[in-house]
Scaffold this active site. Sequence first.
Site, PDB file in Angstrom:
ATOM      1  CG  HIS A   1      -5.029  16.423 -13.612  1.00  0.00           C
ATOM      2  ND1 HIS A   1      -4.098  16.356 -12.589  1.00  0.00           N
ATOM      3  CD2 HIS A   1      -6.207  16.780 -13.043  1.00  0.00           C
ATOM      4  CE1 HIS A   1      -4.705  16.657 -11.440  1.00  0.00           C
ATOM      5  NE2 HIS A   1      -5.960  16.924 -11.687  1.00  0.00           N
ATOM      6  CG  ASN A  51      -6.696  20.529  -8.291  1.00  0.00           C
ATOM      7  OD1 ASN A  51      -6.206  20.703  -7.180  1.00  0.00           O
ATOM      8  ND2 ASN A  51      -7.982  20.644  -8.533  1.00  0.00           N
ATOM      9  CG  HIS A  89       9.273  16.162 -16.129  1.00  0.00           C
ATOM     10  ND1 HIS A  89       9.017  15.951 -14.795  1.00  0.00           N
ATOM     11  CD2 HIS A  89       8.548  15.232 -16.809  1.00  0.00           C
ATOM     12  CE1 HIS A  89       8.185  14.926 -14.664  1.00  0.00           C
ATOM     13  NE2 HIS A  89       7.894  14.475 -15.869  1.00  0.00           N
ATOM     14  CG  HIS A 148      -6.047  -1.294  -9.519  1.00  0.00           C
ATOM     15  ND1 HIS A 148      -5.922   0.064  -9.390  1.00  0.00           N
ATOM     16  CD2 HIS A 148      -6.715  -1.500 -10.683  1.00  0.00           C
ATOM     17  CE1 HIS A 148      -6.481   0.665 -10.432  1.00  0.00           C
ATOM     18  NE2 HIS A 148      -6.964  -0.266 -11.233  1.00  0.00           N
ATOM     19  NE  ARG A 157     -23.904  21.166 -11.663  1.00  0.00           N
ATOM     20  CZ  ARG A 157     -23.538  21.085 -12.950  1.00  0.00           C
ATOM     21  NH1 ARG A 157     -22.261  20.956 -13.263  1.00  0.00           N
ATOM     22  NH2 ARG A 157     -24.452  21.123 -13.913  1.00  0.00           N
TER      23      ARG A 157
END
Length: 299
Positions: free
Chosen positions: A105, A107, A144, A174, A259
């Site tokens: 991932h 962003n 890394h 959790h 969206r």
Amino acid sequence: MDIATVESYLCDLQDRLCAGFEQADGEARFHVDRWERPEGGGGETRVLRDGAVFESAGVNFSLVHGTRLPPSATAHRPQLAGRHWRAMGVSVVLHPRNPYVPTCHANVRFFVAEQDGEPPVWWFGGGFDLTPYYGFDEDARHFHRVARSACAPFGDDLYPRLKTWCDEYFFLKHRNEPRGIGGLFFDDWTEGGFEQSFSLMRSVGDHYAQAYLPIVERRKHTPFGERERAWQLYRRGRYVEFNLVWDRGTLFGLQSGGRTESILMSMPPLAAWRYDYAAEPGSPEAELTERFLKPQDWV
């Protein structure tokens, strides 16, 4: 503060990443879906499905704006309530077919809130992180070390800071376990002013493919069977749990009327849950959770 230059960089990054992922897959191509947001703005979602390497991959660009911020944005900054705002970014999620290739991932994003008579409030954010299903030390070290290189121009202390931030953010409270082996994460970033913060975002975006694609090439032809596939689907369930319960970007997108199809492109095409499951002691699956999914110094 040159917002147009930020937008131009993000659009170019989307193009470059899609070209690199198509080359790595060698078979499938991205489907382009342009969309508009009724409240203001829009974006371009690019999705690759059923490729030779990637079971699904999404590379989204969005530039949205509005007059009322959602609760996820004002919870820690109540002074922003009532301001006009713009948010833009590129979001990437890749779910490989082979369980020996990690999910990954990334962003990078920019946000600005403005009000007449007041200076704009802005910040950058982003990062990239790795979620393996089977642990390999050389892959973790490589990922890394590239992350450290992305931070190097900004001081020796930056990589440890952003690594720790990533370890703490991508954590399933959790389940009391990390989502993966981390990487980099930063948010609400203004250090050094606009140009310095923008440079950091660009460095993170530009290093992402260097961090991930060599791992894809190293693992994509590794033989696997039903056992490895079942483990991959089980661990994907954890990925889904984090994105739907804890991820700030998902919450912001849904609360701001974004969206839904584009926001949830991060979901894997298949995932599984098994009640009270534990990996066999001494197995490669157990090694993932017992050794690799522990914050540590990989470089």
